[in-house]
Write an enzyme that holds these catalytic residues in place. Structure first.
Site, PDB file in Angstrom:
ATOM      1  CD  GLN A   1      -3.172  -0.791   2.303  1.00 36.06           C
ATOM      2  OE1 GLN A   1      -2.895  -2.123   3.185  1.00 36.06           O
ATOM      3  NE2 GLN A   1      -3.409   0.096   2.318  1.00 36.06           N
TER       4      GLN A   1
ATOM      5  NE  ARG B   1     -13.421   0.844   4.034  1.00 35.09           N
ATOM      6  CZ  ARG B   1     -14.410  -0.261   2.963  1.00 35.09           C
ATOM      7  NH1 ARG B   1     -14.221  -0.969   2.560  1.00 35.09           N
ATOM      8  NH2 ARG B   1     -14.219   1.039   1.753  1.00 35.09           N
ATOM      9  CB  CYS B   2      -9.341   2.421  10.436  1.00 35.91           C
ATOM     10  SG  CYS B   2      -9.157   2.863  12.577  1.00 35.91           S
TER      11      CYS B   2
ATOM     12  CD  GLU C   1     -10.591   5.830   7.824  1.00 39.13           C
ATOM     13  OE1 GLU C   1      -9.508   5.487   6.936  1.00 39.13           O
ATOM     14  OE2 GLU C   1     -10.093   6.722   8.479  1.00 39.13           O
TER      15      GLU C   1
END
Ligand code: CDP
Length: 806
Positions: free
Chosen positions: A237, A384-385, A760
């Protein structure tokens, strides 16, 4: 104007700029199976590596015998910690300031820890080799429960730092203690609690879970001995950060390292960190002189390659009888597993958990986070945060519901009474953040009107009465959640990774015919950057989005960026894209003025080019300006039309949302049905409404999974008992509820296009909505708080505990 001259609307529509539901360009290849993922890579002579992993959660490694494995046909090498010590790579630094074993050195600290790396001509041979590696273990007592980890006689997880009094984030209190992080004003907060008319106190746990992207973590490493160059294709990522980390730990010159992230099948934070598989593959390639591929399987990914959450939050709120909050006190026991490998900005040991005051105007707050070691997998990732924001939102949103219950007040009403008001922005929170913009009341009221909130509560009252009278066995829950996010890490004043400021970047190069390429420092893992980044450029400089090719993920071509996670791409890279485009536009204006023989100031922008003020027929399109940039530029100006921007955001962005979940639970079976789920998101300026909707659908599905069953669970000896999709809840279309989405628009005042992140938000806001629905359903039976996850069995057990089932 003749008939074929396009109208302004047609010119605008042709651009497919911001606000347009442009179809995802990347889906042309994805929907036809033409994506190019790491496991699609096949290089001549490529070898395959795979791990021998520990069957024990805690054991001394007395001996590792490779001889039999090396006799297996196709097996070429077996690497152990002793081999890695030769190149000083047996341990590696973590993003959180700790060190981590690459391969077991002396002992293993969690089940499925990497013990040896077998390299073979194919994956099957590697697996046969693994079966023949003999490891002698001497089991040690384990510590799994974070609440016992700091007992005086608790087993020592980390012998290497047993006697160290200080860690990366200050003093350590115990041999299994990592750090204590405190924020806020303790004295003021304690005083607020002493004066409070009403208080609540609850242990709110957010269980351990895992991002489980569809594609697991993997890489191909190829070392060219002649050139001394290492090329790594991987599921990264943040490819540039990986390049720098490899340069630092492998002591290779950074320009001789090429990191390429091809298509990635979901990241969700799982693909930010550096894992032993990458190091071992690189070393194996250097040792063998051949490319080496490592592709972990699902069980390895779930059990050993990171985790998320595992936060245990003792939450106290002080309030008046009228429901005005006056203080917040939170103590977190943060279980980081065997090594502190959390993927947070370096100076933030608990990420941005200090956003825990949420959307409410708390005059004072105090937060203490204790990080601890246990015999579990390391690597707390931001699933996802934005770095522990999900935990914070869950903590405060459950806390507010518990307070509402104690006050006998409607939870939506309690929230409305305590929201930060629109005129308070920019708002300084008691725990140190400056919220950029928000209009919480409007969002909440829109949500309440859309779902006919008052009617839902009336229906619930009637259902409760029917339950009391024995006419039904169903209970109804209405779960409200209002969250404020903090995304866009981040401003260099407070965010860095290993000392590198968390800016992001974009380079745009326009070609003579009016098409171009944009290279960006982010890396899409499915969010549709190829589509949306071109839309920003289209709106800014009037070149159709279809004529802009977006490239990410190649460290040789993309400008240095900090990557994609924590919904930072739009707040940071999205801004860099707009700024690079504006540099191009400024040069284009000079070229247009020269060609139209007017002063620059006499020109005005008009959708896709410049026109002379007051003389609209005298104009020059961007397409024509592109040609001129390679043909006849003003004297003294360099040819070409390109620009680069490195954007250091002045602040984070603070998206928010109002969610509601309506659920029915059968107390006799615990079976629940999500009757309705409505999600209103405000992410400021919306680039692509269709992609936003897709992001919200995906994030809500993950939130549903986490709240309603998804969990990494250990037995008392440290075995992971949820190591595959047979027992780790991964919802399919069958289980997934229907999602209703809505929005308001409150632009960010400091972002060039007013956009905030969104990816997110649904995970952050969704989890408390589900959990509040379950808890709301049970609340009239006397329950205050039921811990997640809320699967059927736990619902049934809760009903049994409350005495409503025999
Ligand atoms: O960092 P990440 O890409 O995961 O998250 P994001 O910045 O929230 O963006 C997710 C996707 O939503 C991207 O394709 C964005 O361009 C899009 N988006 C949008 O269209 N409008 C916004 N205000 C925010 C995001």
């Amino acid at each position: 104007m003749n008939d074929i001259t396009p109208t302004r609307e047609q010119r605008e529509a042709k651009l497919e700029g911001m606000g347009c539901k442009r179809k995802r360009v990347e889906d042309i290849r994805f929907t036809q199976g033409k994506g190019n993922y790491v496991d699609d890579m096949k290089l001549p002579g490529m070898l395959h590596g795979d791990f021998v992993r520990s069957s024990h959660a805690h054991a001394r490694v007395k001996a590792i015998r490779k001889e039999e494995a090396l006799k297996v046909p196709g097996v070429l090498a077996v690497l152990t910690a002793e081999d890695l010590k030769g190149v000083n790579l047996a341990w590696m630094p973590t993003l959180a300031g700790d060190v981590q074993m690459v391969l077991a050195d002396g002992k293993v600290l969690f089940q499925n820890q990497e013990v040896a790396f077998v390299v073979a001509t194919d994956r099957y041979a590697a697996d046969d080799g693994i079966a023949k590696v003999e490891v002698d273990y001497e089991p040690l007592p384990v510590v799994i429960d974070p609440f016992t980890a700091m007992a005086a006689d608790a087993p020592v997880v980390r012998e290497d730092i047993k006697d160290k009094k200080d860690g990366a984030h200050g003093p350590r209190k115990h041999h299994n203690h990592i750090f204590e992080w405190t924020v806020g004003d303790k004295d003021l907060t304690d005083a607020a609690f002493r004066k409070a008319e009403v208080t609540i106190k609850e242990l709110i746990s957010y269980h351990r879970t895992h991002p489980c992207p569809l594609e697991t973590c993997q890489c191909v490493c190829s070392f060219d001995k002649i050139q001394g160059e290492l090329t790594i294709w991987g599921t990264f990522q943040a490819p540039h950060v990986i390049r720098t980390v490899v340069a630092l730990i492998a002591k290779l010159p950074e320009h001789k390292i090429h990191v390429i992230s091809p298509d990635i099948g979901g990241g969700f934070g799982n693909k930010v960190g550096a894992y032993p598989g990458y190091i071992c593959s690189a070393v194996a390639s250097i040792v063998t002189g051949k490319p080496v591929k490592w592709v972990e399987d699902r069980m390895e990914n779930l059990t050993a390659t990171s985790f998320a959450r595992d936060y245990h939050m003792t939450t106290e709120i002080a309030a008046t009888k009228e429901g005005k909050v006056t203080g917040l006190r939170v103590h977190v026991l943060a279980d980081h597993g065997a090594f502190d490998a959390c993927a947070d900005p370096s100076k933030w040991p608990a990420g941005f958990f200090n956003i825990v005051t949420g959307s409410y105007d708390f005059p004072t707050a105090h937060l203490v986070v204790d990080g601890i070691y246990t015999n579990k997998a390391p690597g707390g990732v931001a699933y996802r945060c934005s770095f522990r924001v999900t935990e914070a939102a869950y903590c405060i949103e459950r806390g507010m519901d518990i307070l509402a219950q104690k006050l006998g007040m409607d939870p939506a009403e309690l929230r409305l009474r305590n929201f930060i008001k629109p005129e308070q922005f920019p708002y300084h929170s008691a725990l140190g953040w400056e919220y950029d913009s928000g209009d919480y009341h409007t969002a909440m009221k829109k949500m309440m009107e859309s779902v006919k909130y008052a009617d839902l509560r009336k229906e619930q009252s009637a259902k409760r009465e029917a339950f009391r009278q024995g006419k039904t066995r169903d209970i109804m829950g209405v779960g409200v959640s209002f969250f404020t996010e903090i995304v866009g890490a981040g401003p260099s004043k407070n965010c860095d990774i290993l000392g590198i400021a968390m800016f992001d970047s974009c380079e745009i190069r326009l070609h003579p015919t009016g098409a171009g390429v944009a290279r960006v420092g982010t890396k899409s893992t499915g969010q549709g950057h190829e589509t949306t980044w071109a839309q920003i450029i289209a709106s800014e400089i009037g070149i159709p989005a279809d004529d802009i090719m977006v490239e990410e993920g190649n460290t040789d071509t993309a400008p240095y960026g900090l990557g994609t996670y924590g919904s930072r791409s739009t707040p940071v890279a999205g801004a860099a894209i707009a700024m690079a485009a504006r540099k191009i536009k400024a040069k284009a204006q000079m070229i247009a003025a020269y060609k139209l023989e007017v002063h620059e100031g006499d020109l005005e922008w008009d959708i896709d080019g410049f026109r002379v003020k007051g003389l609209p027929e005298k104009s020059m399109s961007m397409k024509d300006i592109c040609w001129a940039a390679y043909n006849s530029v003003p004297p003294g100006m360099e040819h070409g039309l390109e620009a680069v921007s490195y954007y250091d955001p002045p602040n984070m962005t603070y998206p928010f949302g109002a969610y509601i979940c309506v659920m029915d639970i059968d107390v006799d079976t615990g079976v629940y049905k999500v009757r309705r789920f409505y999600a209103l998101d405000d992410c400021g300026t919306r680039i692509n409404p269709m992609i936003i909707e897709g992001q919200v659908h995906g994030g809500l599905t993950e939130a549903f999974a986490i709240a309603m069953g998804q969990e990494i669970r250990y037995d008392e000896t440290g075995n992971v008992v949820t190591g595959s999709f047979m027992d780790f809840f991964m919802p399919t279309a069958v289980e997934t509820p229907h999602w209703e989405t809505d929005f308001t628009v409150t632009p960010s005042p400091h972002h060039p296009i007013g956009a905030k992140g969104v990816g997110e938000s649904p995970n952050v806001g969704g989890v408390p909505a589900f959990s509040n629905a379950v808890n709301d359903a049970f609340s009239f039976l006397g329950s205050t708080h039921i811990q997640m996850p809320h699967d059927y069995w736990r619902n049934w057990r809760a009903a049994k505990g409350l005495g409503v089932v025999a």
